[in-house]
Design an enzyme around this catalytic site. Structure first.
Site, mmCIF file in Angstrom:
data_model
loop_
_atom_site.group_PDB
_atom_site.id
_atom_site.type_symbol
_atom_site.label_atom_id
_atom_site.label_comp_id
_atom_site.label_asym_id
_atom_site.label_seq_id
_atom_site.Cartn_x
_atom_site.Cartn_y
_atom_site.Cartn_z
ATOM 1 N N LYS A 176 -38.299 17.769 0.069
ATOM 2 C CA LYS A 176 -37.057 18.458 -0.279
ATOM 3 C C LYS A 176 -37.203 19.210 -1.601
ATOM 4 C CE LYS A 176 -32.553 17.755 -1.987
ATOM 5 N NZ LYS A 176 -32.423 17.171 -3.264
ATOM 6 N N ASP B 250 -30.858 18.023 2.314
ATOM 7 C CA ASP B 250 -30.298 16.983 1.460
ATOM 8 C C ASP B 250 -29.188 16.274 2.237
ATOM 9 O OD1 ASP B 250 -28.140 18.668 1.482
ATOM 10 O OD2 ASP B 250 -27.950 18.802 -0.689
#
Ligand code: SF4
Length: 218
Positions: free
Chosen positions: A125, A143
């Protein structure tokens, strides 16, 4: 749960409506160099961007370059970020990442996601966000907001991993829209389709959304 999965075209229809709701969606972390973005994103796990933005001006002023943070005293680094969750682990990670940047990358943040994830504390991420924001490399970092919104809408089943969600979004959304769509999905999850009390009664994608809970939230 008796819910259907969303087709690609229906998801893109929803994405257009979400984009219309948040046309100016953008990253909310403050940064001025790729290195500062890398540090800010590393600090932001399980913490709000607002909280990170409060701590980083003094941190960046004290340690402007990777060389500075690489040589830093860990306790002193902790003192700058102690308002942030998991600050001890994060302090270790950003110092170790800086040391690796200096030792292996000439003090420059690499643009390649495969290299970025080799840095301590940098997961997929974080690598996606840094590559997209600092270097314009298309990506969709999943997320908590992107994950929830994608699953509530019904593009991906609830038992799928963030890796599955990322892959599905990349297959579904045209590449030239990835960076903007990523921010718009985050804004939608952060300000509209919130974890608690989503604004279903006033939602432009209510008819498309496959989440059973939407009826209780009205
Ligand atoms: Fe989110 Fe509710 Fe809108 Fe569905 S109807 S997308 S759950 S706000």
């Amino acid at each position: 749960m008796g819910r259907g999965m969303l087709s690609k075209s229906k998801f893109l229809e929803a994405l257009d409506l979400i984009a219309a709701l948040f046309p100016d969606a953008h990253g909310e972390l403050n940064w001025d160099t790729p290195f500062h973005l890398l540090v800010a994103v590393s600090l932001s796990a399980q913490t709000t961007d607002v909280g990170v933005n409060k701590a980083t001006p003094a941190l960046f002023a004290r340690y402007p370059e990777p060389e500075d943070l690489a040589q830093a005293d860990l306790t002193e680094v902790e003192s700058y970020i102690k308002t942030i969750g998991l600050y001890k682990t994060k302090a270790k990670h950003i110092v170790a990442a800086s040391q690796m940047l200096v030792a292996r990358y000439g003090g420059e943040v690499p643009q390649d996601k495969g290299e970025l994830v080799k840095l301590p504390g940098v997961g997929v991420k974080t690598a996606n966000v840094v590559a997209a924001e600092a270097f314009g490399v298309p990506g969709i970092a999943v997320d908590t907001h992107v994950d929830r919104v994608t699953k509530r809408l019904g593009l991906v089943a609830w038992n799928k991993t963030v890796g599955d969600v990322e892959a599905k979004l990349m297959r579904t959304i045209p590449k030239n829209r990835w960076i903007k769509a990523h921010h718009q999905l985050i804004f939608f999850g952060r300000y509209h389709c919130t974890a608690k009390k989503p604004k279903c009664a006033d939602c432009p994608v209510f008819d498309i959304c496959q989440w059973d809970g939407k009826y209780e939230a009205v």
